[in-house]
Design an enzyme around this catalytic site. Structure first.
Site, PDB file in Angstrom:
ATOM      1  N   LYS A   1       4.176   2.314  14.618  1.00 13.52           N
ATOM      2  CA  LYS A   1       3.403   2.601  13.399  1.00 13.52           C
ATOM      3  C   LYS A   1       2.287   3.604  13.675  1.00 13.52           C
ATOM      4  O   LYS A   1       2.004   4.473  12.858  1.00 13.52           O
ATOM      5  CB  LYS A   1       2.794   1.306  12.830  1.00 13.52           C
TER       6      LYS A   1
ATOM      7  N   LYS B   1      16.353   6.576   3.597  1.00 15.25           N
ATOM      8  CA  LYS B   1      15.860   5.259   3.200  1.00 15.25           C
ATOM      9  C   LYS B   1      14.737   5.419   2.158  1.00 15.25           C
ATOM     10  O   LYS B   1      13.867   6.272   2.322  1.00 15.25           O
ATOM     11  CB  LYS B   1      15.330   4.570   4.461  1.00 15.25           C
TER      12      LYS B   1
ATOM     13  N   LYS C   1       7.862   5.055   0.315  1.00 11.28           N
ATOM     14  CA  LYS C   1       6.704   5.738  -0.258  1.00 11.28           C
ATOM     15  C   LYS C   1       6.409   7.025   0.483  1.00 11.28           C
ATOM     16  O   LYS C   1       6.137   8.052  -0.108  1.00 11.28           O
ATOM     17  CB  LYS C   1       5.452   4.851  -0.088  1.00 11.28           C
TER      18      LYS C   1
END
Ligand code: TRP
Length: 330
Positions: A115, A197, A200
Protein backbone atom coordinates in the site's frame (compact mmCIF):
# COMPACT_ATOMS: atom_id res chain seq x y z
CA UNK A 1 -29.15 -12.84 23.44
CA UNK A 2 -29.00 -14.37 20.02
CA UNK A 3 -27.41 -17.79 19.67
CA UNK A 4 -26.53 -17.26 16.05
CA UNK A 5 -22.84 -17.12 15.26
CA UNK A 6 -21.41 -13.64 15.00
CA UNK A 7 -20.22 -12.12 11.77
CA UNK A 8 -18.42 -8.81 11.57
CA UNK A 9 -17.12 -6.72 8.74
CA UNK A 10 -16.19 -3.15 8.03
CA UNK A 11 -15.68 -0.89 5.06
CA UNK A 12 -13.45 2.16 4.96
CA UNK A 13 -15.14 5.48 4.39
CA UNK A 14 -12.53 6.62 1.95
CA UNK A 15 -14.70 7.77 -0.90
CA UNK A 16 -17.68 6.69 -2.87
CA UNK A 17 -19.01 3.12 -3.14
CA UNK A 18 -18.88 1.52 -6.59
CA UNK A 19 -20.38 -1.54 -8.25
CA UNK A 20 -17.30 -3.59 -7.33
CA UNK A 21 -17.89 -2.88 -3.62
CA UNK A 22 -21.57 -3.66 -4.08
CA UNK A 23 -21.14 -7.04 -5.76
CA UNK A 24 -17.94 -8.00 -3.94
CA UNK A 25 -18.97 -7.08 -0.42
CA UNK A 26 -22.31 -5.44 0.30
CA UNK A 27 -24.54 -7.95 -1.48
CA UNK A 28 -22.82 -10.71 0.47
CA UNK A 29 -23.33 -8.83 3.74
CA UNK A 30 -27.01 -8.58 2.88
CA UNK A 31 -27.26 -12.35 2.40
CA UNK A 32 -25.43 -13.05 5.67
CA UNK A 33 -27.77 -10.91 7.76
CA UNK A 34 -30.47 -13.57 7.24
CA UNK A 35 -28.55 -16.30 9.05
CA UNK A 36 -25.94 -14.71 11.30
CA UNK A 37 -25.75 -12.16 14.08
CA UNK A 38 -24.10 -9.53 11.91
CA UNK A 39 -22.19 -6.39 12.84
CA UNK A 40 -21.28 -4.05 10.01
CA UNK A 41 -19.48 -0.80 10.43
CA UNK A 42 -17.93 2.23 8.80
CA UNK A 43 -14.18 2.05 9.38
CA UNK A 44 -13.58 5.79 9.52
CA UNK A 45 -10.41 5.50 11.61
CA UNK A 46 -9.01 3.14 9.02
CA UNK A 47 -9.83 5.68 6.34
CA UNK A 48 -7.84 8.22 8.35
CA UNK A 49 -4.69 6.07 8.29
CA UNK A 50 -4.25 7.02 4.64
CA UNK A 51 -6.64 9.99 4.39
CA UNK A 52 -5.60 12.02 7.43
CA UNK A 53 -4.84 15.05 5.27
CA UNK A 54 -8.37 15.29 3.92
CA UNK A 55 -10.89 15.87 6.72
CA UNK A 56 -13.42 17.27 4.26
CA UNK A 57 -13.67 13.92 2.50
CA UNK A 58 -13.96 12.16 5.86
CA UNK A 59 -16.80 14.42 6.88
CA UNK A 60 -18.79 13.65 3.76
CA UNK A 61 -18.15 9.98 3.38
CA UNK A 62 -19.21 8.49 6.70
CA UNK A 63 -22.93 9.21 6.37
CA UNK A 64 -22.82 8.46 2.69
CA UNK A 65 -21.38 5.02 3.41
CA UNK A 66 -24.13 4.24 5.90
CA UNK A 67 -26.66 5.38 3.28
CA UNK A 68 -25.09 2.95 0.83
CA UNK A 69 -25.17 0.11 3.37
CA UNK A 70 -28.90 0.64 3.75
CA UNK A 71 -29.54 1.26 0.08
CA UNK A 72 -27.80 -2.02 -0.77
CA UNK A 73 -30.26 -3.81 1.50
CA UNK A 74 -28.77 -4.00 4.98
CA UNK A 75 -31.72 -3.97 7.34
CA UNK A 76 -31.20 -2.39 10.76
CA UNK A 77 -33.79 -4.81 12.16
CA UNK A 78 -31.63 -7.74 11.08
CA UNK A 79 -28.08 -6.51 11.62
CA UNK A 80 -26.19 -3.99 13.69
CA UNK A 81 -24.81 -1.00 11.81
CA UNK A 82 -22.40 1.40 13.45
CA UNK A 83 -19.54 3.84 13.04
CA UNK A 84 -16.14 2.78 14.36
CA UNK A 85 -15.03 6.14 15.77
CA UNK A 86 -18.17 6.37 17.86
CA UNK A 87 -17.05 3.39 19.93
CA UNK A 88 -13.95 4.41 21.85
CA UNK A 89 -13.47 0.88 23.13
CA UNK A 90 -12.03 -0.05 19.72
CA UNK A 91 -9.27 2.49 20.34
CA UNK A 92 -8.69 1.31 23.87
CA UNK A 93 -8.33 -2.29 22.77
CA UNK A 94 -6.03 -1.21 19.95
CA UNK A 95 -3.82 0.51 22.50
CA UNK A 96 -3.77 -2.45 24.87
CA UNK A 97 -3.05 -4.89 22.05
CA UNK A 98 -0.17 -2.68 20.97
CA UNK A 99 1.54 -3.59 24.25
CA UNK A 100 1.75 -7.24 23.28
CA UNK A 101 2.25 -6.98 19.51
CA UNK A 102 5.81 -7.51 18.27
CA UNK A 103 6.75 -4.83 15.76
CA UNK A 104 8.02 -7.47 13.35
CA UNK A 105 4.55 -8.97 13.01
CA UNK A 106 3.22 -5.66 11.72
CA UNK A 107 6.20 -4.93 9.50
CA UNK A 108 5.84 -8.32 7.87
CA UNK A 109 2.19 -7.87 6.82
CA UNK A 110 2.47 -7.76 3.01
CA UNK A 111 -0.18 -5.07 2.56
CA UNK A 112 1.99 -2.66 4.57
CA UNK A 113 4.72 -2.22 1.98
CA UNK A 114 2.36 -2.80 -0.96
CA UNK A 115 0.00 0.00 0.00
CA UNK A 116 2.88 2.36 0.73
CA UNK A 117 4.14 1.71 -2.80
CA UNK A 118 0.72 2.14 -4.30
CA UNK A 119 0.04 5.44 -2.53
CA UNK A 120 3.54 6.84 -2.90
CA UNK A 121 2.22 10.39 -3.14
CA UNK A 122 1.10 10.23 0.51
CA UNK A 123 3.37 10.02 3.51
CA UNK A 124 2.54 6.65 5.02
CA UNK A 125 5.62 6.23 7.15
CA UNK A 126 3.36 6.77 10.13
CA UNK A 127 2.71 4.89 13.32
CA UNK A 128 -1.02 4.72 12.55
CA UNK A 129 -0.48 3.18 9.16
CA UNK A 130 1.80 0.48 10.53
CA UNK A 131 -0.87 -0.27 13.10
CA UNK A 132 -3.63 -0.63 10.52
CA UNK A 133 -3.94 -4.42 10.90
CA UNK A 134 -3.81 -4.12 14.67
CA UNK A 135 -6.71 -1.68 14.70
CA UNK A 136 -8.53 -4.09 12.41
CA UNK A 137 -7.76 -6.88 14.89
CA UNK A 138 -9.26 -4.82 17.69
CA UNK A 139 -12.37 -4.18 15.55
CA UNK A 140 -12.89 -7.88 15.08
CA UNK A 141 -11.97 -9.51 18.34
CA UNK A 142 -13.70 -6.93 20.54
CA UNK A 143 -16.94 -8.51 19.26
CA UNK A 144 -15.49 -11.99 19.64
CA UNK A 145 -16.65 -12.51 16.08
CA UNK A 146 -16.20 -15.89 14.44
CA UNK A 147 -16.53 -15.02 10.78
CA UNK A 148 -15.25 -12.03 8.90
CA UNK A 149 -16.49 -11.71 5.32
CA UNK A 150 -13.68 -10.03 3.40
CA UNK A 151 -11.91 -10.20 0.08
CA UNK A 152 -8.72 -12.23 -0.43
CA UNK A 153 -6.67 -9.04 -0.11
CA UNK A 154 -7.61 -9.02 3.58
CA UNK A 155 -6.42 -12.54 4.37
CA UNK A 156 -3.05 -11.39 5.80
CA UNK A 157 -4.94 -9.08 8.16
CA UNK A 158 -7.09 -11.94 9.38
CA UNK A 159 -3.97 -14.03 9.85
CA UNK A 160 -2.42 -11.47 12.17
CA UNK A 161 -5.74 -11.11 13.99
CA UNK A 162 -5.66 -14.81 14.74
CA UNK A 163 -2.07 -14.65 15.92
CA UNK A 164 -2.79 -11.76 18.22
CA UNK A 165 -5.91 -13.40 19.66
CA UNK A 166 -3.85 -16.51 20.35
CA UNK A 167 -1.01 -14.53 21.93
CA UNK A 168 -3.40 -12.59 24.15
CA UNK A 169 -5.21 -15.70 25.36
CA UNK A 170 -1.86 -17.41 25.98
CA UNK A 171 -0.29 -14.51 27.86
CA UNK A 172 -3.24 -14.02 30.18
CA UNK A 173 -4.17 -17.66 30.36
CA UNK A 174 -7.80 -17.15 29.51
CA UNK A 175 -9.79 -17.87 26.34
CA UNK A 176 -11.18 -14.38 25.93
CA UNK A 177 -10.88 -14.10 22.17
CA UNK A 178 -11.91 -16.77 19.70
CA UNK A 179 -9.69 -16.82 16.60
CA UNK A 180 -11.62 -15.11 13.81
CA UNK A 181 -11.78 -16.62 10.36
CA UNK A 182 -12.03 -15.00 6.98
CA UNK A 183 -15.27 -15.88 5.27
CA UNK A 184 -14.23 -15.97 1.65
CA UNK A 185 -17.00 -16.24 -0.87
CA UNK A 186 -16.41 -16.48 -4.59
CA UNK A 187 -17.66 -13.38 -6.36
CA UNK A 188 -17.59 -12.45 -9.96
CA UNK A 189 -14.78 -9.93 -10.44
CA UNK A 190 -16.23 -6.61 -11.49
CA UNK A 191 -14.10 -4.91 -14.10
CA UNK A 192 -14.19 -1.17 -14.53
CA UNK A 193 -15.23 0.61 -17.70
CA UNK A 194 -11.69 0.18 -19.06
CA UNK A 195 -11.50 -3.56 -18.41
CA UNK A 196 -9.10 -3.29 -15.47
CA UNK A 197 -10.31 -4.12 -11.96
CA UNK A 198 -12.90 -1.55 -10.90
CA UNK A 199 -11.20 0.88 -8.56
CA UNK A 200 -11.53 4.46 -7.38
CA UNK A 201 -7.88 5.06 -8.08
CA UNK A 202 -8.14 3.97 -11.73
CA UNK A 203 -10.99 6.36 -12.45
CA UNK A 204 -12.91 3.51 -14.10
CA UNK A 205 -15.67 2.99 -11.57
CA UNK A 206 -19.45 3.24 -11.71
CA UNK A 207 -20.63 4.64 -8.39
CA UNK A 208 -23.89 4.01 -6.56
CA UNK A 209 -24.18 7.77 -6.36
CA UNK A 210 -23.84 8.26 -10.13
CA UNK A 211 -26.97 9.51 -11.86
CA UNK A 212 -28.66 7.47 -14.57
CA UNK A 213 -27.19 9.88 -17.08
CA UNK A 214 -23.66 9.39 -15.77
CA UNK A 215 -23.98 5.61 -15.77
CA UNK A 216 -25.32 5.63 -19.30
CA UNK A 217 -22.51 7.93 -20.42
CA UNK A 218 -19.84 5.77 -18.79
CA UNK A 219 -21.10 2.61 -20.46
CA UNK A 220 -21.74 4.20 -23.84
CA UNK A 221 -18.17 5.45 -24.06
CA UNK A 222 -16.60 2.12 -23.06
CA UNK A 223 -14.11 0.56 -25.42
CA UNK A 224 -15.04 -2.79 -26.95
CA UNK A 225 -13.05 -5.36 -28.93
CA UNK A 226 -10.40 -3.06 -30.43
CA UNK A 227 -10.33 -5.15 -33.60
CA UNK A 228 -14.00 -4.48 -34.27
CA UNK A 229 -13.79 -1.12 -35.96
CA UNK A 230 -16.75 -1.02 -38.31
CA UNK A 231 -20.27 -2.17 -37.53
CA UNK A 232 -19.89 -4.89 -40.16
CA UNK A 233 -16.65 -6.28 -38.64
CA UNK A 234 -17.10 -9.36 -36.52
CA UNK A 235 -15.83 -9.15 -32.96
CA UNK A 236 -14.68 -11.32 -30.11
CA UNK A 237 -16.67 -10.62 -26.94
CA UNK A 238 -13.86 -11.98 -24.77
CA UNK A 239 -11.75 -8.96 -25.77
CA UNK A 240 -14.48 -6.49 -24.81
CA UNK A 241 -14.73 -4.93 -21.33
CA UNK A 242 -18.45 -4.51 -22.03
CA UNK A 243 -18.87 -8.27 -22.23
CA UNK A 244 -16.96 -8.70 -18.96
CA UNK A 245 -19.60 -6.51 -17.31
CA UNK A 246 -22.39 -8.51 -18.98
CA UNK A 247 -20.97 -11.54 -17.18
CA UNK A 248 -21.73 -9.86 -13.87
CA UNK A 249 -24.99 -8.08 -14.60
CA UNK A 250 -26.77 -9.89 -17.45
CA UNK A 251 -28.70 -13.15 -17.58
CA UNK A 252 -27.11 -16.17 -19.22
CA UNK A 253 -29.49 -15.83 -22.18
CA UNK A 254 -28.59 -12.21 -22.72
CA UNK A 255 -24.90 -13.01 -22.47
CA UNK A 256 -25.29 -15.70 -25.13
CA UNK A 257 -27.31 -13.38 -27.32
CA UNK A 258 -24.84 -10.51 -27.28
CA UNK A 259 -21.89 -12.89 -27.66
CA UNK A 260 -23.37 -14.45 -30.78
CA UNK A 261 -24.39 -11.03 -32.07
CA UNK A 262 -20.83 -9.80 -31.61
CA UNK A 263 -19.19 -12.83 -33.24
CA UNK A 264 -21.49 -12.63 -36.28
CA UNK A 265 -21.70 -8.83 -36.50
CA UNK A 266 -25.43 -9.40 -35.98
CA UNK A 267 -25.57 -6.54 -33.48
CA UNK A 268 -23.51 -3.41 -33.06
CA UNK A 269 -21.61 -2.38 -29.95
CA UNK A 270 -24.27 0.19 -29.08
CA UNK A 271 -26.97 -2.51 -29.09
CA UNK A 272 -24.82 -4.60 -26.80
CA UNK A 273 -24.24 -1.67 -24.45
CA UNK A 274 -27.97 -0.89 -24.33
CA UNK A 275 -28.64 -4.33 -22.85
CA UNK A 276 -25.94 -3.76 -20.25
CA UNK A 277 -27.27 -0.32 -19.38
CA UNK A 278 -30.74 -1.76 -18.84
CA UNK A 279 -29.39 -4.43 -16.49
CA UNK A 280 -27.18 -2.07 -14.50
CA UNK A 281 -30.19 0.24 -14.13
CA UNK A 282 -32.18 -2.69 -12.78
CA UNK A 283 -29.61 -3.15 -10.02
CA UNK A 284 -29.15 0.54 -9.32
CA UNK A 285 -32.80 1.62 -9.57
CA UNK A 286 -33.90 0.42 -6.12
CA UNK A 287 -30.59 1.65 -4.67
CA UNK A 288 -31.15 5.12 -6.09
CA UNK A 289 -34.67 5.20 -4.67
CA UNK A 290 -33.50 4.19 -1.22
CA UNK A 291 -30.57 6.64 -1.34
CA UNK A 292 -32.95 9.44 -2.11
CA UNK A 293 -35.35 8.46 0.63
CA UNK A 294 -32.54 8.44 3.19
CA UNK A 295 -30.97 11.65 1.95
CA UNK A 296 -34.33 13.33 2.55
CA UNK A 297 -34.60 11.87 5.99
CA UNK A 298 -31.45 12.64 8.00
CA UNK A 299 -33.26 12.10 11.27
CA UNK A 300 -34.06 8.50 10.36
CA UNK A 301 -30.45 7.94 9.38
CA UNK A 302 -29.23 9.43 12.62
CA UNK A 303 -31.50 7.14 14.62
CA UNK A 304 -30.34 4.05 12.79
CA UNK A 305 -26.70 4.88 13.47
CA UNK A 306 -27.50 5.77 17.07
CA UNK A 307 -29.32 2.50 17.74
CA UNK A 308 -26.65 0.36 16.09
CA UNK A 309 -23.84 2.17 17.88
CA UNK A 310 -25.44 1.75 21.32
CA UNK A 311 -26.01 -1.93 20.68
CA UNK A 312 -22.44 -2.47 19.52
CA UNK A 313 -21.05 -0.46 22.42
CA UNK A 314 -22.72 -2.78 24.93
CA UNK A 315 -20.79 -5.70 23.50
CA UNK A 316 -17.49 -3.84 23.48
CA UNK A 317 -17.95 -2.70 27.07
CA UNK A 318 -18.43 -6.28 28.20
CA UNK A 319 -15.31 -7.38 26.38
CA UNK A 320 -13.23 -4.50 27.70
CA UNK A 321 -14.20 -5.29 31.28
CA UNK A 322 -12.67 -8.74 30.80
CA UNK A 323 -9.61 -7.37 29.05
CA UNK A 324 -8.85 -4.73 31.66
CA UNK A 325 -9.28 -7.32 34.35
CA UNK A 326 -6.81 -9.86 32.96
CA UNK A 327 -4.30 -7.13 32.17
CA UNK A 328 -4.31 -5.93 35.76
CA UNK A 329 -6.12 -2.68 35.13
CA UNK A 330 -8.63 -3.20 37.82
N1 TRP B 1 -9.38 -3.31 6.09
C1 TRP B 1 -10.74 -3.49 5.62
C2 TRP B 1 -10.79 -3.11 4.13
O1 TRP B 1 -10.03 -2.29 3.67
C3 TRP B 1 -11.73 -2.66 6.37
C4 TRP B 1 -11.83 -3.09 7.79
C5 TRP B 1 -11.46 -2.38 8.89
C6 TRP B 1 -12.35 -4.32 8.25
N2 TRP B 1 -11.73 -3.11 10.01
C7 TRP B 1 -12.25 -4.28 9.65
C8 TRP B 1 -12.86 -5.45 7.61
C9 TRP B 1 -12.67 -5.38 10.43
C10 TRP B 1 -13.26 -6.52 8.38
C11 TRP B 1 -13.17 -6.48 9.78
O2 TRP B 1 -11.61 -3.62 3.43
Amino acid sequence: MSNKERVLSGMQSSGRVHLGNLVGALQNWVRLQETYDCYYFVADWHALTTGYANPELMRESVNDLVINFLAAGLDPDKCTIFVQSRILEHAELHLLLSMITPLGWLERVPTYKEKQQELRERDLSTYGFLGYPLLQTADIIIYRAKHVPVGVDQVPHLEISREIARRFNGLYNKEIFPEPEALLTAFPKVPGVDGRKMSKSYGNAIYLSDSAKEVEQKIRTMTTDPARIKRTDIGNPEFSPVFQLHKVFSSKEEQDEVAVGCRTAGIGCIDCKKVLIKNVFEVLGPIWAKREELANNPEQLRQIIEAGTSKARKVTQETMALVRDVMGLR
